[in-house]
Design an enzyme around this catalytic site. Sequence first.
Site, PDB file in Angstrom:
ATOM      1  N   HIS A 415      47.965  54.027  45.779  1.00  0.00           N
ATOM      2  CA  HIS A 415      48.993  54.700  46.857  1.00  0.00           C
ATOM      3  C   HIS A 415      49.568  53.443  47.817  1.00  0.00           C
ATOM      4  CE1 HIS A 415      51.278  57.738  48.139  1.00  0.00           C
ATOM      5  NE2 HIS A 415      50.488  58.440  48.633  1.00  0.00           N
ATOM      6  N   ASP A 419      54.308  55.594  45.249  1.00  0.00           N
ATOM      7  CA  ASP A 419      54.376  56.880  46.052  1.00  0.00           C
ATOM      8  C   ASP A 419      54.300  57.960  44.965  1.00  0.00           C
ATOM      9  OD1 ASP A 419      54.732  55.771  48.686  1.00  0.00           O
ATOM     10  OD2 ASP A 419      56.624  55.455  48.398  1.00  0.00           O
TER      11      ASP A 419
END
Length: 442
Positions: A415, A419
């Site tokens: 992350h 995204d």
Amino acid sequence: MIDVVMPQLGESVAEGTVTKWLVREGDFVAREQPLLEVATDKADTEVPAPSAGRVESIVAAVGAVVPKGGLLCRLDETATAGADVVRPAIPPAPAEPQAPKETKAESTAQPLGSPSTRKLAREEGVDLSQVQGTGEHGRITHDDVRRVAHAAPAPAAFAVPPPPAAHVPAQPIMAAPELAQLVQSGGGFVPPIPGVGYGAYKVPPYTPRPGDEVIPFSRRRRITADHMAYSKITSPHVVTVAEVDLQATTKLRDQHKDRFKKEGVPLTFLAFICAATVRALREHPHLNARVLDNSFVVLKEINLGVAVETPGGLLVPSIKHADQLSLRGVAAQIDELATRARAGKTTADDLAGTTFTVSNPGLKGNLFGGAIISQPNVGILRMGEIKKRPVVVTRDGEDVIAIHPVMYMALSYDHRIVDGVLANSFLWRVADLLSRGEFEVG
């Protein structure tokens, strides 16, 4: 006379440990005949003879850590098998051969430890010559370094603190930017130590009980454990799951698998999933990337790692330039890599350069699972087991229930740079290709 030196054993590998000699001084060898076995942090591999000839001298002893380009042995390429050769009655003892003279420090005098272990020792201020290695061939592990670094008595952590002074102000909480800088710089930051604990928490000591079996870590298990722990600390993992209807792909496979088999190429579901993954990576290139210090790089090459279970543990060789291969090419590469891995013939190059990984739990799999990312990649796709399930399909404008082969796939992604929108789009595309069976089968 030919000098046989430590080859480049893969990306970012600067040295190797001699684990076994397969020849003796005086032996005649053929070109490409394996001379010795070498271990690195990535793989075990054999070093072949660059030419036919006689082994004139063995220079690097078993257990020696030899840098890339360091001398291993010498071959006399002018000798012939008919020449009189005086063989030693007993193979030379491992400690007898001299260390390479090219190196700055003699390899055999150096404590056995990987580059990452020596880096950790420098960071922790530990003298490796004072550390007793517990790894294979006495190799010093990360845990050995940490035990020495944190060997100071820890009773103070359990001491009852004195009553607070009446007017002593509370210590301010460290601001987030300061904490981030501390973690990034490593200054003063002490991570949890496996088997020891963190801060005031200490792991209870192990007390042997009748019937317990203590199994030492193999070298590969130790490397895997360190890799997995590093990945979980480094990458903020997020997992997303997709349900995939494999009816169309199953029909396509059934039409061609017998023909492929006759041609020596197993047409497995894994081959279809890898082919779909490669197409989705080309359409979503930010999943084919790696993170740098303050940036990330989108990689042009797609080298798809495929997890293979072997008698010695899990290996992840990669299909190089997978996006340039047909479905047949992908299937053939999977079979070749798996066969070599299970036979113990995987090379360091097979394991180097992976940019994304597909993990297959095998026939005895489970519904789905979130795999740990293989560093320095930013994603890994894990297959679940394939089961026949009731699904709703549309026929002649009506929704009906049918029985189709269905699989769940889980994408673990980093992350820091990936995204949710990008990850979901990538996984949706993989599932879409498989549900439609959109593959060219040559």
